[in-house]
Design a protein around this motif. Structure first.
Motif, PDB file in Angstrom:
ATOM      1  N   ASP A  66       0.821  -1.208   0.000  1.00 57.89           N
ATOM      2  CA  ASP A  66       0.000   0.000   0.000  1.00 57.89           C
ATOM      3  C   ASP A  66       0.858   1.263   0.000  1.00 57.89           C
ATOM      4  O   ASP A  66       0.487   2.269  -0.602  1.00 57.89           O
ATOM      5  CB  ASP A  66      -0.934   0.039   1.210  1.00 57.89           C
ATOM      6  CG  ASP A  66      -2.104  -0.915   1.079  1.00 57.89           C
ATOM      7  OD1 ASP A  66      -2.361  -1.396  -0.045  1.00 57.89           O
ATOM      8  OD2 ASP A  66      -2.769  -1.180   2.101  1.00 57.89           O
ATOM      9  N   ILE A  67       2.012   1.206   0.662  1.00 60.01           N
ATOM     10  CA  ILE A  67       2.912   2.365   0.701  1.00 60.01           C
ATOM     11  C   ILE A  67       3.475   2.626  -0.698  1.00 60.01           C
ATOM     12  O   ILE A  67       3.533   3.775  -1.149  1.00 60.01           O
ATOM     13  CB  ILE A  67       4.038   2.149   1.732  1.00 60.01           C
ATOM     14  CG1 ILE A  67       3.439   2.133   3.135  1.00 60.01           C
ATOM     15  CG2 ILE A  67       5.121   3.221   1.600  1.00 60.01           C
ATOM     16  CD1 ILE A  67       4.400   1.716   4.221  1.00 60.01           C
ATOM     17  N   LEU A  68       3.874   1.563  -1.380  1.00 56.31           N
ATOM     18  CA  LEU A  68       4.383   1.712  -2.744  1.00 56.31           C
ATOM     19  C   LEU A  68       3.285   2.254  -3.658  1.00 56.31           C
ATOM     20  O   LEU A  68       3.512   3.162  -4.457  1.00 56.31           O
ATOM     21  CB  LEU A  68       4.908   0.377  -3.258  1.00 56.31           C
ATOM     22  CG  LEU A  68       6.059  -0.238  -2.459  1.00 56.31           C
ATOM     23  CD1 LEU A  68       6.357  -1.643  -2.959  1.00 56.31           C
ATOM     24  CD2 LEU A  68       7.293   0.641  -2.507  1.00 56.31           C
ATOM     25  N   PHE A  69       2.092   1.694  -3.519  1.00 57.08           N
ATOM     26  CA  PHE A  69       0.926   2.131  -4.296  1.00 57.08           C
ATOM     27  C   PHE A  69       0.671   3.619  -4.094  1.00 57.08           C
ATOM     28  O   PHE A  69       0.578   4.397  -5.049  1.00 57.08           O
ATOM     29  CB  PHE A  69      -0.292   1.299  -3.863  1.00 57.08           C
ATOM     30  CG  PHE A  69      -1.571   1.619  -4.585  1.00 57.08           C
ATOM     31  CD1 PHE A  69      -1.961   0.876  -5.678  1.00 57.08           C
ATOM     32  CD2 PHE A  69      -2.392   2.659  -4.158  1.00 57.08           C
ATOM     33  CE1 PHE A  69      -3.156   1.159  -6.348  1.00 57.08           C
ATOM     34  CE2 PHE A  69      -3.566   2.951  -4.821  1.00 57.08           C
ATOM     35  CZ  PHE A  69      -3.948   2.199  -5.914  1.00 57.08           C
ATOM     36  N   LYS A  70       0.563   4.036  -2.828  1.00 57.93           N
ATOM     37  CA  LYS A  70       0.247   5.424  -2.508  1.00 57.93           C
ATOM     38  C   LYS A  70       1.344   6.379  -2.964  1.00 57.93           C
ATOM     39  O   LYS A  70       1.058   7.499  -3.385  1.00 57.93           O
ATOM     40  CB  LYS A  70      -0.001   5.572  -1.006  1.00 57.93           C
ATOM     41  CG  LYS A  70      -1.309   4.955  -0.565  1.00 57.93           C
ATOM     42  CD  LYS A  70      -1.487   5.031   0.931  1.00 57.93           C
ATOM     43  CE  LYS A  70      -2.762   4.310   1.349  1.00 57.93           C
ATOM     44  NZ  LYS A  70      -2.898   4.258   2.814  1.00 57.93           N
ATOM     45  N   THR A  71       2.591   5.951  -2.898  1.00 56.09           N
ATOM     46  CA  THR A  71       3.702   6.801  -3.325  1.00 56.09           C
ATOM     47  C   THR A  71       3.592   7.140  -4.801  1.00 56.09           C
ATOM     48  O   THR A  71       3.770   8.298  -5.201  1.00 56.09           O
ATOM     49  CB  THR A  71       5.045   6.111  -3.022  1.00 56.09           C
ATOM     50  OG1 THR A  71       5.147   5.906  -1.613  1.00 56.09           O
ATOM     51  CG2 THR A  71       6.222   6.939  -3.502  1.00 56.09           C
ATOM     52  N   VAL A  72       3.274   6.148  -5.619  1.00 51.56           N
ATOM     53  CA  VAL A  72       3.144   6.381  -7.064  1.00 51.56           C
ATOM     54  C   VAL A  72       1.906   7.236  -7.355  1.00 51.56           C
ATOM     55  O   VAL A  72       1.958   8.157  -8.171  1.00 51.56           O
ATOM     56  CB  VAL A  72       3.109   5.051  -7.843  1.00 51.56           C
ATOM     57  CG1 VAL A  72       2.833   5.290  -9.321  1.00 51.56           C
ATOM     58  CG2 VAL A  72       4.417   4.287  -7.657  1.00 51.56           C
TER      59      VAL A  72
END
Length: 87
Positions: A66-72
């Motif tokens: 989710d952190i990777l998702f939100k960062t993009v």
């Protein structure tokens, strides 16, 4: 001889994630995604393939997808998948 082959087939240390992204239209877009992902704690390496719409991320520790998702997404792009194996 084994040392030669182990160097030849050296694999990167860490866990990989494959982030499928839409909305990147130029090299600046892929550079922007790369720089954003590099700010995430635990990310050690990022490669963005603009033509395939995929960012490959190497992690040195467990990072929530989710952190990777939100960062993009916060960088301004759409994420269609975050996977442990490439499609």
């Amino acid at each position: 001889m084994m040392g030669f082959f182990s160097q030849l087939f050296h694999h990167e240390q860490g866990v990989k994630r494959y982030i499928y992204i839409t909305g990147m239209v130029c090299q600046n877009c892929s550079d922007h995604v790369k720089q954003a992902l590099k700010t995430v704690p635990g990310v050690t390496k990022v490669h963005v393939d603009l033509s395939k719409g995929i960012a490959t991320v190497v992690l040195d520790k467990d990072v929530n997808d989710d952190i990777l998702f939100k960062t993009v997404v916060q960088a301004g792009y759409t994420v269609t998948d975050v996977l442990k194996e490439p499609k």
